[in-house]
Design an enzyme around this catalytic site. Structure first.
Site, short mmCIF file in Angstrom:
data_model
loop_
_atom_site.label_atom_id
_atom_site.label_comp_id
_atom_site.label_asym_id
_atom_site.label_seq_id
_atom_site.Cartn_x
_atom_site.Cartn_y
_atom_site.Cartn_z
N HIS A 23 -8.14 -4.62 -0.62
CA HIS A 23 -7.11 -4.03 -0.13
C HIS A 23 -6.59 -4.30 1.28
CE1 HIS A 23 -4.05 -0.93 -0.72
NE2 HIS A 23 -4.29 -0.41 0.64
N SER A 43 0.95 -1.15 0.05
CA SER A 43 0.09 0.13 0.15
C SER A 43 0.99 1.22 -0.01
CB SER A 43 -0.98 -0.16 1.28
OG SER A 43 -1.87 0.80 0.99
N ASP A 94 -10.08 -3.57 -5.06
CA ASP A 94 -9.37 -2.34 -4.60
C ASP A 94 -9.11 -1.27 -5.57
OD1 ASP A 94 -7.20 -1.11 -3.62
OD2 ASP A 94 -5.73 -2.59 -3.74
#
Ligand SMILES: *[C@@H]1O[C@H](CO)[C@@H](O)[C@H](O)[C@H]1NC(C)=O
Ligand SMILES: *[C@@H]1O[C@H](CO)[C@@H](O)[C@H](O)[C@H]1NC(C)=O
Ligand SMILES: *[C@@H]1O[C@H](CO)[C@@H](O)[C@H](O)[C@H]1NC(C)=O
Ligand SMILES: *[C@@H]1O[C@H](CO)[C@@H](O)[C@H](O)[C@H]1NC(C)=O
Length: 427
Positions: free
Chosen positions: A397, A201, A367
């Site tokens: 995610h 991320s 995501d």
């Protein structure tokens, strides 16, 4: 008796209403994901947004910023009581003033030197931790050290609101440069030719920026520091990375506007916070008003993430690009960092991309960031880089850190296994 049954039913209905969010059928463990999402949303509501900055809770905890308060709750939630491995040695130390947690797996039989991964955790540049007690990232790095017989350096870079872009990148660079010195690698018994960098991320964003070592302009002069870092990293592994702030209407952003754990407006706010920008711009950014045709440099840079050519038709489906004719030039004037390749590695020059090492990119169908990863894989491939794109149809995610009870997801375990397997075969 009867009235308590009614009360219970009403409470359950209320809870279900709060917890229930429509989810695609294909997502892994949907009920568990709803509960996780509800927990996260409650935490966010309890601490409030910046408008309720002075909320009682923040005060009673003695915390000064809503992100600090949210992080406090998330970190407490993630704590575990015992480390899962007894064979991994864990040390907290500092590399050139940057806090790190080092996980040392035992060397493989007949090997003197170990492989190594510099790991950068996610959390929107503002949340989570490599260190605090035993958390999700502690567990991930322990598993990596154990299964790869490797040394994992997990960087405790400073977060928003303590520091803003590009300080997070500088922290990561300083720690990595320190670690890559021959005498330090020697101390940790690490093979200098087998060191990789990885992150998930926002950590994937920082890992990608670290790998790129941008030409050194303006504010980012300090990037010259890592000129000597080139060729020292054997690979980069990016897990659902954040790679661009120019287009919040890629097919995956459109498809996952409200998908947990990262709805689109939350991602845009993380960007604004990272740049210490003004929340008033969020709605305009959501419709791509910051990169409209009349915003000079922005429009030209949009060509580098033109998904009508970078994404296959199976991903594009019937989604339409959002390119405004007139937008709001003030946004980029006030937040020029939005167009910086150090924050958006996807828009880097071709010459920067072609020097990158072998790359692994993990993407999840559910995501908003899916297409950031797929487009980066495509651009790297076109630049001649060896890329493995590992896509999970039932992934969401953040799933890779959710591997142990009660937040264990089947896709969490599968993504982690696949990632570690790739590292094992390529590092
Ligand atoms: C986007 O920009 C246009 C043109 O300036 C403006 O009319 C519109 O209201 C803006 N949209 C948002 C959501 O700010
Ligand atoms: C993207 O590519 C298409 C097809 O080549 C082109 O028509 C379009 O103008 C491009 N968009 C941008 C933003 O460069
Ligand atoms: C990319 O790496 C894989 C795995 O090491 C290897 O099998 C493959 O031949 C490489 N491809 C190219 C084009 O170098
Ligand atoms: C999660 O862990 C529990 C307890 O170990 C187990 O029963 C369950 O099957 C696991 N669920 C998934 C999706 O792995």
């Amino acid at each position: 008796m009867r009235s308590s049954c009614v009360l219970l039913a009403a409470l359950l209905a209320l809870a279900a209403y709060y917890v229930y969010i429509p989810l695609p059928r294909a997502v892994s463990d949907p009920w568990k994901l709803m509960l996780l999402d509800a927990t996260f949303r409650s935490a966010q509501q309890m601490v409030g947004g910046p408008t309720q900055l002075e909320s009682n809770l923040i005060h009673s905890l003695g915390l000064s910023h809503h992100l600090i308060a949210l992080n406090f709750i998330i970190v407490s939630f993630g704590k575990k009581s015992a480390r899962s491995s007894l064979t991994v040695k864990v040390t907290d130390t500092e590399f050139d003033g940057v806090e790190v947690r080092v996980f040392e797996g035992s060397p493989r039989p007949n090997e003197q030197l170990r492989r190594s991964v510099v790991y950068i955790h996610g959390g929107g540049w503002a949340l989570a931790s490599a260190k605090i007690e035993i958390s999700y990232y502690d567990q991930l790095c322990t598993a990596m050290a154990e299964e790869l017989n490797a040394v994992i350096v997990s960087i405790e870079y400073r977060l928003v609101p303590q520091v803003y872009f590009p300080e997070q990148i500088y922290d990561v660079i300083r720690a990595t440069r320190y670690f890559l010195q021959p005498e330090v690698l020697d101390k940790y018994k690490v093979d200098p030719s087998r060191v990789g960098v990885s992150g998930d991320s926002a950590g994937g964003n920082l890992a990608a920026a670290l790998g790129q070592q941008h030409p050194h302009e303006g504010e980012l002069h300090s990037f010259t520091y890592i000129a000597g870092l080139k060729n020292k990293l054997k690979l980069q592994a990016l897990i659902y990375p954040v790679l661009q702030a120019l287009d919040f209407n890629t097919p995956s952003y459109q498809q996952n506007v409200n998908t947990p754990i990262l709805p689109r407006h939350v991602m845009v706010k993380y960007w604004v916070d990272y740049f210490r920008g003004n929340y008033d711009f969020v709605q305009a950014m959501i419709v791509n008003n910051h990169t409209s045709l009349d915003v000079e440099r922005a429009a030209a840079l949009r060509a580098r993430l033109n998904w009508t050519t970078l994404l296959p038709s199976s991903i594009r489906k019937n989604y339409k690009p959002v390119m405004q004719t007139t937008g709001d030039a003030r946004i980029v004037q006030e937040i020029p960092q939005l167009l910086d390749a150090a924050s958006s590695p996807l828009i880097a020059d071709q010459e920067v991309l072609q020097d990158l090492p072998k790359t692994y990119i993990l993407t999840c169908e559910h995501d908003v960031l899916r297409d950031d990863g797929i487009m980066y894989a495509k651009r790297l491939e076109s630049a001649g880089v060896n890329v493995t794109l590992d896509h999970f149809e039932d992934g969401f995610h953040g799933c890779m850190i959710f591997t142990s009870w009660p937040t264990n997801f089947s896709v969490g375990i599968r993504t982690r296994d696949s990632y570690i397997k790739w590292l094992d075969q390529n590092l």
